[in-house]
Design an enzyme around this catalytic site. Structure first.
Site, mmCIF file in Angstrom:
data_model
loop_
_atom_site.group_PDB
_atom_site.id
_atom_site.type_symbol
_atom_site.label_atom_id
_atom_site.label_comp_id
_atom_site.label_asym_id
_atom_site.label_seq_id
_atom_site.Cartn_x
_atom_site.Cartn_y
_atom_site.Cartn_z
ATOM 1 N N SER A 13 -6.736 -2.961 -2.979
ATOM 2 C CA SER A 13 -7.348 -2.500 -1.714
ATOM 3 C C SER A 13 -8.587 -1.656 -1.993
ATOM 4 C CB SER A 13 -6.334 -1.749 -0.842
ATOM 5 O OG SER A 13 -6.048 -0.484 -1.373
ATOM 6 N N ASN A 14 -8.573 -0.868 -3.054
ATOM 7 C CA ASN A 14 -9.783 -0.099 -3.398
ATOM 8 C C ASN A 14 -10.894 -1.021 -3.875
ATOM 9 O OD1 ASN A 14 -9.571 2.998 -3.252
ATOM 10 N ND2 ASN A 14 -7.549 2.350 -3.997
ATOM 11 N N ILE A 93 -7.444 2.254 -21.258
ATOM 12 C CA ILE A 93 -8.691 1.618 -21.696
ATOM 13 C C ILE A 93 -8.869 1.848 -23.203
ATOM 14 C CG2 ILE A 93 -11.219 1.665 -21.405
ATOM 15 C CD1 ILE A 93 -9.656 0.534 -19.013
ATOM 16 N N HIS A 109 -7.313 8.660 -8.893
ATOM 17 C CA HIS A 109 -5.893 8.969 -8.985
ATOM 18 C C HIS A 109 -5.439 9.496 -7.625
ATOM 19 C CE1 HIS A 109 -2.176 9.947 -11.045
ATOM 20 N NE2 HIS A 109 -2.152 11.062 -10.353
HETATM 21 C C1 GAR Z 1 -4.428 3.614 -5.710
HETATM 22 O O1 GAR Z 1 -3.790 4.496 -4.829
HETATM 23 C C2 GAR Z 1 -4.871 4.342 -6.961
HETATM 24 O O2 GAR Z 1 -5.252 5.662 -6.725
HETATM 25 C C3 GAR Z 1 -3.614 4.294 -7.774
HETATM 26 O O3 GAR Z 1 -3.120 3.000 -7.592
HETATM 27 C C4 GAR Z 1 -3.442 2.592 -6.262
HETATM 28 C C5 GAR Z 1 -4.021 1.209 -6.323
HETATM 29 O O4 GAR Z 1 -4.102 0.666 -5.041
HETATM 30 N N1 GAR Z 1 -3.876 4.590 -9.146
HETATM 31 C C6 GAR Z 1 -3.039 5.297 -9.892
HETATM 32 O O5 GAR Z 1 -1.965 5.710 -9.483
HETATM 33 C C7 GAR Z 1 -3.536 5.557 -11.312
HETATM 34 N N2 GAR Z 1 -2.729 6.520 -11.970
HETATM 35 P P1 GAR Z 1 -5.001 -0.614 -4.766
HETATM 36 O O6 GAR Z 1 -4.634 -1.671 -5.819
HETATM 37 O O7 GAR Z 1 -4.592 -1.070 -3.401
HETATM 38 O O8 GAR Z 1 -6.426 -0.208 -4.837
#
Ligand code: GAR
Length: 198
Positions: A13-14, A93, A109
């Site tokens: 989603s991001n 990474i 995060h």
């Molecule tokens: C997001 O909330 C991001 O901040 C988190 O995973 C999610 C991914 O959502 N990342 C972590 O927790 C890293 N430690 P998305 O795939 O819908 O963008």
């Protein structure tokens, strides 16, 4: 146009929010490709729907971590990426990518680091830990990526109140909205040198 590659492991989603921001001008940069560490995840479907080149580079298909690191670097260079943006990417990474993109690898995060971070702290688990700890606020942290999980220099944070009736799911939804709003904005400042990373 500055080229940004996104790395994701799940929903994406991001990733989608960044592509949309790039297309509507809120992010003055091009999303040149998506790298995932798994196959058959929604982020790959989103890339196809949005017409963004994508590569699933799965660590388990390489006998050595260094080979995986080199394969990721090769894909980034083939796209001409200048910045590497992690958006829910759950593999550490490698040193080759970190060296080639020094000061230009960033992560988001879903909590206020340095609390509620580290290996294994991702997605829903983060919000469960925030609620279990009785924290009064949570939020998002955008930070540089280093060789350790969630320990690179913090570049931006935005907080949100944790309400007494919050569940991990309701808090996650509010934090996700914050991410979609602020990740493109902070990235835009970063790639245009308004936040200095080196
Ligand atoms: C997001 O909330 C991001 O901040 C988190 O995973 C999610 C991914 O959502 N990342 C972590 O927790 C890293 N430690 P998305 O795939 O819908 O963008």
């Amino acid at each position: 146009m500055i080229k940004v590659a996104v790395l994701a492991s799940g929903e994406g989603s991001n990733f989608e929010a960044l592509v949309r921001a790039s297309r509507n001008g809120a992010l003055d940069a091009e999303i040149c490709g998506l790298i995932t560490n798994r196959t058959q995840i929604p982020a790959l479907d989103k890339a196809e729907r949005l017409g963004i080149p994508a590569a699933a580079i799965t660590p388990k298909t390489f006998s050595q971590r260094a080979e995986w690191d080199a394969a990721v670097l090769k894909a980034l260079q083939a796209w001409g990426a200048e910045w590497v943006v992690l958006a829910g990417f759950l593999t550490l990474i490698g040193p080759k990518v970190l060296e080639a993109f020094s000061g230009r690898v960033v992560n988001i995060h879903p909590a206020l680091l340095p609390d509620f971070g580290g290996e294994g702290m991702y997605g829903r688990r983060v919000h469960e830990a925030v609620i279990a700890a009785g924290a009064k606020k949570s939020g998002i942290t955008i930070h540089l990526v280093s060789a350790e999980y969630d320990r690179g220099r913090i570049l931006a944070q935005v907080s949100v109140a944790v309400e007494s009736h919050d569940t991990a799911a309701s808090l996650a939804a509010r934090v996700r909205d914050l991410e979609h709003k602020h990740y493109p904005r902070v990235l835009n400042d970063l790639v245009h040198g308004r936040i200095i990373t080196d």
